[in-house]
Write a protein that holds these residues in place. Structure first.
Motif, PDB file in Angstrom:
ATOM      1  N   ALA A 135       0.888  -1.284   0.081  1.00 34.71           N
ATOM      2  CA  ALA A 135       0.115  -0.104   0.175  1.00 34.71           C
ATOM      3  C   ALA A 135       0.801   1.296   0.005  1.00 34.71           C
ATOM      4  CB  ALA A 135      -0.984   0.140   1.384  1.00 34.71           C
ATOM      5  N   THR A 136       0.273   2.269  -0.433  1.00 34.23           N
ATOM      6  CA  THR A 136       0.948   3.693  -0.414  1.00 34.23           C
ATOM      7  C   THR A 136       0.787   4.235   1.247  1.00 34.23           C
ATOM      8  OG1 THR A 136       0.317   4.105  -2.761  1.00 34.23           O
ATOM      9  CG2 THR A 136       1.029   6.000  -1.370  1.00 34.23           C
ATOM     10  N   LYS A 159       1.600   5.867  17.402  1.00 33.61           N
ATOM     11  CA  LYS A 159       2.789   6.038  17.493  1.00 33.61           C
ATOM     12  C   LYS A 159       3.584   4.825  16.710  1.00 33.61           C
ATOM     13  CE  LYS A 159       6.989   7.748  19.052  1.00 33.61           C
ATOM     14  NZ  LYS A 159       7.250   9.106  18.487  1.00 33.61           N
ATOM     15  N   ILE A 160       3.137   3.574  16.574  1.00 31.75           N
ATOM     16  CA  ILE A 160       3.431   2.698  15.632  1.00 31.75           C
ATOM     17  C   ILE A 160       3.527   2.837  14.239  1.00 31.75           C
ATOM     18  CG2 ILE A 160       2.944   0.240  14.587  1.00 31.75           C
ATOM     19  CD1 ILE A 160       2.385  -0.519  17.772  1.00 31.75           C
ATOM     20  N   LEU A 161       2.204   3.759  14.014  1.00 30.50           N
ATOM     21  CA  LEU A 161       2.023   3.973  12.532  1.00 30.50           C
ATOM     22  C   LEU A 161       3.096   5.193  12.129  1.00 30.50           C
ATOM     23  CD1 LEU A 161      -1.645   4.508  12.047  1.00 30.50           C
ATOM     24  CD2 LEU A 161      -0.278   2.509  11.286  1.00 30.50           C
ATOM     25  N   ALA A 208       0.577  -0.813   9.023  1.00 35.42           N
ATOM     26  CA  ALA A 208       2.127  -0.433   8.564  1.00 35.42           C
ATOM     27  C   ALA A 208       2.599  -1.569   7.854  1.00 35.42           C
ATOM     28  CB  ALA A 208       2.737  -0.285   9.935  1.00 35.42           C
ATOM     29  N   TRP A 209       2.388  -3.018   8.033  1.00 36.30           N
ATOM     30  CA  TRP A 209       2.995  -4.082   7.623  1.00 36.30           C
ATOM     31  C   TRP A 209       2.803  -3.912   5.975  1.00 36.30           C
ATOM     32  CZ3 TRP A 209       6.404  -7.724   8.935  1.00 36.30           C
ATOM     33  CH2 TRP A 209       6.646  -8.835   8.222  1.00 36.30           C
ATOM     34  N   SER A 210       1.506  -3.273   5.538  1.00 38.87           N
ATOM     35  CA  SER A 210       0.997  -3.264   4.195  1.00 38.87           C
ATOM     36  C   SER A 210       1.934  -2.393   3.437  1.00 38.87           C
ATOM     37  CB  SER A 210      -0.355  -3.048   4.096  1.00 38.87           C
ATOM     38  OG  SER A 210      -0.711  -1.721   4.281  1.00 38.87           O
ATOM     39  N   VAL A 224       0.416  -9.359   7.810  1.00 34.77           N
ATOM     40  CA  VAL A 224       1.279  -9.540   8.965  1.00 34.77           C
ATOM     41  C   VAL A 224       0.922 -10.674   9.863  1.00 34.77           C
ATOM     42  CG1 VAL A 224       0.202  -7.941  10.685  1.00 34.77           C
ATOM     43  CG2 VAL A 224       2.374  -8.479  11.000  1.00 34.77           C
ATOM     44  N   HIS A 225      -0.457 -10.973   9.933  1.00 36.25           N
ATOM     45  CA  HIS A 225      -1.027 -12.033  10.629  1.00 36.25           C
ATOM     46  C   HIS A 225      -0.684 -13.441   9.984  1.00 36.25           C
ATOM     47  CE1 HIS A 225      -2.703  -8.804  12.889  1.00 36.25           C
ATOM     48  NE2 HIS A 225      -3.274  -8.382  11.881  1.00 36.25           N
ATOM     49  N   LEU A 226      -0.298 -13.684   8.933  1.00 35.25           N
ATOM     50  CA  LEU A 226       0.159 -14.753   8.401  1.00 35.25           C
ATOM     51  C   LEU A 226       1.803 -14.614   8.266  1.00 35.25           C
ATOM     52  CD1 LEU A 226      -2.455 -15.389   5.713  1.00 35.25           C
ATOM     53  CD2 LEU A 226      -2.630 -16.161   7.911  1.00 35.25           C
ATOM     54  N   ALA A 227       2.314 -13.592   8.620  1.00 35.71           N
ATOM     55  CA  ALA A 227       3.730 -13.769   8.482  1.00 35.71           C
ATOM     56  C   ALA A 227       4.230 -14.478   9.460  1.00 35.71           C
ATOM     57  CB  ALA A 227       4.248 -12.095   8.639  1.00 35.71           C
TER      58      ALA A 227
END
Length: 862
Positions: A2-3, A644-646, A754-756, A763-766
């Motif tokens: 994603a952008t 904060k994570i974003l 954020a993962w995208s 991320v939940h399948l990473a």
């Protein structure tokens, strides 16, 4: 990928990602892969089916989040996850909600009206009065139950999706569906076949509002006002009176004996004699029993059929007659016990007949006063009284014929087996096992599973009728398995015709339904395909996890364990995870009856789901958590963390990583080595079902990463032409990847967003991050002490500037760091980064016992 948005935000992430997860089948149970990896590669959850009658509350969000975070962890560890959701549709609460919502009540004697329209929709469960409710047929009533529960389930699913439960929504069941009925009826027929289910006429705890029997597990004590009434029983030999004090004078006509403790010196000489009851002049024996309490009242009590549970025990163990005077409507029945033969006794009983318990008590006290049999004035006090947990009036005890399943109360071998299975189960927290054992050891009777209601799973039996058209309870007719599910009030047993229903020599169908727990006790079988899908059953059972609240250990956990022990001889799960309660700011448990329940929809909308998930995950299993909707501090902290994570992810991703980048700088290697320990510690906490500890460990490092490491290396990272800059960019990217995966079970939406931005897929399948101890090939030779030492020095520089009342951006010409020699050596490894972040031109080092910044000289302004 994603952008990255210009201004990352939490708003809207729930809907966006729920739609994408659904479209991609992110949380779908992969049955093909499950078959390949086998049972040990699967993680299966016996998810609690919420009662579909009303609304979910914040306590549901609390406990269901505890399950979801663990499930997400196991999924990322590579397990094939079986995470179903059920809806507990049937039961007394559903019927009451339907009555109030539509303004109706069920009258099974009425014919079905295919064109029936309820008088209104939307009752508030308070203003609707039973007298105003329109009677309708059983079938019409059940149709309204079906309609309303389906609507409730839609709202429940929408809320669960907003919360981010990673449920496989293709794996759902309802406790009122045909498939559920078949499973529940089949299990019960096997109980009958093995002699574990039986029918008996016995004293029964009865709710006069619901008009139904109530099981021991559904009881609760409530403090109620009462009064002791002192009355005299007259010794038959004329030698005087025996005074008793009773809270139930209206039950005097049901008195069958007096009882005192065998060691009570006051009454030893009257044991074995008889007395005559006041007003009713019935001769009853005076007996001894160890349950009598010498310090209660006058020390001697009257045994009535039946005033309380102890009366039942005395009645049974002392082999006393049954003189029940209360009907199933809670009123005194018209016909007096046969032993009341005197004119005065019959007249007194006629004064009580037809009255409610309250009115009968009032009139009885008046009669006792008028006759002079009441000694003194009643003495008021309060005491605990048995209620149905969802009822409004005290339970009465009436004699009814009911179905029971043996539960170990009268079978020591079965009870010991249930205790043993409980000890084989892994409990989180472990002390919850004691509650299970206490309940099992404290059972006083077998499990009453029949209910005199309408919306539920029918008990699958018919009864043969004798030549007079009466039920022959020795001729119980059961269906063939191929006939299931059946409704005995509609279906016809094999060997009979429909016109034989209700006629002498014919048959009659059972009208009772199963207690809701009799069906919910089979949730592993319902979800796992027992006797329906053998391959699935073998893949998922016994289930890995039973998550639930502590208040239903006695009901749901115990009953499920019982059914599995009877059917399979094993525990239905490997682990039980028990959540605590949500309490209000005054530390009182939230409940609808107390009016302090908080509904979660507004909280989720206002703060965001990740913030609410963070709040729930911050509490350990088995620990009660206070919640103040006016000041949800922990939720606000969670929201700040998610934002904060974003922002940190966006900042880290602003530094491109050169293809040739390697970790070469000691500070970068130190940070990754520190993170390596975090991965090990957090993973161990997740494995131990300690999600709160795992979150605490991860969050603590994250703030160090943001506040110290990011600030220390950003100047170096901006310089893409050097090895040091490439090392920083690579370390930042690796840390971000690891941190997002560590946070993913809890902050499911922010981490996925954020993962995208730099990965394909979810991320939940990473894969769950691995430390060097798990993946030596990824080894980085870093010393965690470097980051710690430099962080302490940075704190010292910031403090010195703050104390000097200058901006943190103020340039420093020179400063001194006092520290032990080993710390000084570590600081020199990252001195350039420390200078850059502190805007320091020169650093001197001096010996010391701890790290202290001194002699700071600020640069002169140009």
């Amino acid at each position: 990928m994603a952008t990255i948005p210009d201004k990352p935000a939490l708003e809207g992430l729930e809907k966006t990602w729920d739609q994408r997860w659904t479209a991609a089948g992110t949380y779908a149970f992969d049955r093909v892969r499950a078959a390949e990896v086998g049972r040990d590669g699967i993680y299966s959850i016996d998810t609690p089916p919420p009662t579909a009658s009303g609304s979910l509350h914040i306590g549901h969000v609390f406990s269901y989040t505890h399950t979801d975070v663990k499930v997400r962890f196991e999924r990322m560890r590579g397990k094939v996850v079986f995470y179903p959701m059920g809806w507990d549709d049937n039961g007394l609460p559903t019927e009451r909600r339907v009555q109030n919502y539509y303004g109706v009540r069920c009258d099974p004697n009425l014919p079905y009206d295919p064109d029936f329209t309820p008088p209104y929709e939307g009752g508030d469960n308070k203003s609707s009065r039973a007298a105003d409710q329109i009677p309708i047929s059983r079938r019409n009533f059940i149709e309204l139950c079906e309609k309303l529960t389906v609507e409730d389930e839609k709202h429940f699913e929408a809320l669960w999706r907003d919360l981010g439960l990673s449920v496989d929504w293709t794996q759902t069941y309802r406790t009122i569906s045909d498939e559920t009925m078949r499973t529940s009826q089949l299990a019960f027929l096997r109980n009958i076949e093995r002699g574990e289910a039986y029918q008996a006429l016995a004293p029964t705890l009865w709710d006069i509002d619901f008009r139904s029997a109530i099981a021991q597990a559904e009881l609760e004590d409530r403090e109620q006002p009462a009064a002791y009434h002192r009355v005299a029983f007259h010794r038959t030999d004329g030698s005087g009176d025996i005074h008793i004090e009773t809270t139930r004078p209206e039950l005097l006509p049901a008195c069958v004996a007096l009882v005192a403790h065998p060691d009570d010196e006051r009454y030893r000489d009257v044991f074995g004699t008889t007395v005559r009851t006041p007003l009713f002049d019935v001769e009853v024996p005076v007996l001894s029993h160890p349950l009598a309490q010498p310090d209660k009242g006058s020390g001697i009590a009257m045994i009535c059929t039946f005033g309380d549970v102890t009366d039942i025990i005395w009645w049974r163990e002392l082999d006393l007659p049954n003189r029940t005077i209360l009907g199933q409507d809670g009123r005194v029945i018209a016909e007096a016990p046969e032993v009341i033969t005197s004119e005065g006794g019959s007249s007194a009983y006629a004064e009580l007949a037809g009255k409610t318990v309250f009115s009968a008590k009032k009139r009885m006290v008046e009669l006792l006063k008028e006759s002079g049999e009441l000694i003194g004035e009643p003495r008021p006090f309060t005491h605990p009284v048995k209620f149905y947990e969802k009822g409004d009036r005290p339970l009465e005890i009436v004699s009814t014929r009911q179905w029971y399943i043996r539960n170990g109360a009268r079978d020591a071998a079965l009870r010991d087996r249930l205790i043993s299975l409980g000890r084989e189960l892994r409990w989180h927290p472990d002390f919850m096992r004691v509650r299970y054992e206490n309940w099992t050891n404290g059972l006083t009777g077998d499990w009453l599973v029949s209910r005199q209601r309408f919306f539920g799973v029918p008990i699958p039996v018919w009864y043969g009728l004798d030549a007079d058209g009466n039920r022959d309870y020795d001729r119980v007719i059961v269906p063939e398995v191929s006939q299931l599910p059946v409704d005995p009030t509609i279906d016809v047993p094999t060997g009979f015709t429909a016109d034989q229903r209700g006629v002498p020599g014919g048959f009659e169908g059972e009208q009772d339904i199963f207690d809701t727990w009799a069906t919910s006790s089979l949730t592993p079988q319902l979800a796992g395909g027992w006797e329906r899908d053998p391959e699935l059953w073998d893949l998922v059972s016994p289930f890995d996890l039973r998550p639930q609240g502590q208040d239903i250990i006695r009901t749901w956990l115990f009953s499920t364990m019982l059914r599995s022990a009877l059917e399979d001889g094993r525990s239905p799960w490997r682990t039980a995870a028990i959540s605590g309660f949500i309490v209000d700011p005054d530390r009182k448990k939230m409940s609808k009856s107390k009016g302090n329940v908080v509904t979660p929809a507004d909280i989720l909308a206002q703060h965001g789901s990740d913030a609410v998930r963070y709040w729930a995950a911050s509490s350990r299993l088995g620990t009660d958590a206070a919640f103040d909707p006016q000041n949800p501090t922990q939720i606000k902290i969670g929201r700040r963390l998610a934002i904060k994570i974003l922002n940190a992810a966006k900042f880290v991703l602003s530094f491109p990583v050169p293809e040739s980048a390697e970790i070469t700088h000691p500070l970068d290697a130190s940070m990754l080595a520190t993170l390596d320990r975090v991965v090990d510690d957090a993973t161990a906490a997740w494995e131990a079902y300690d999600h709160a500890r795992a979150l605490e460990i991860t969050e603590s490092f994250f703030w160090t990463f943001c506040d110290d490491y990011l600030e220390l290396v950003k100047e170096r990272a901006y310089d893409r032409s050097t090895a040091g800059g490439a090392s920083a960019a690579l370390a930042l990217r690796q840390a971000l990847s690891t941190l997002l995966r560590l946070f993913a079970p809890v902050l499911s939406f922010a981490t996925e967003e954020a993962w995208s931005w730099f990965n394909d897929g979810s991320v939940h399948l990473a894969g769950w991050p691995q430390s060097q101890s798990q993946a030596p090939s990824q080894s980085i030779d870093g010393d965690p002490r470097v980051l710690s030492a430099v962080g302490d020095a940075l704190i010292g520089i910031r403090r010195a500037k703050t104390e000097a009342k200058v901006s943190q951006k103020t340039a420093v010409a020179e400063l001194t760091i006092q520290a032990p020699s080993e710390i000084t050596e570590l600081l020199r490894l990252a001195e350039d980064d420390l200078k850059a972040v502190g805007r320091v031109a020169r650093i001197r080092y001096a010996g010391g016992t701890e790290t202290v910044v001194t002699d700071i000289h600020f640069a002169e302004e140009a």
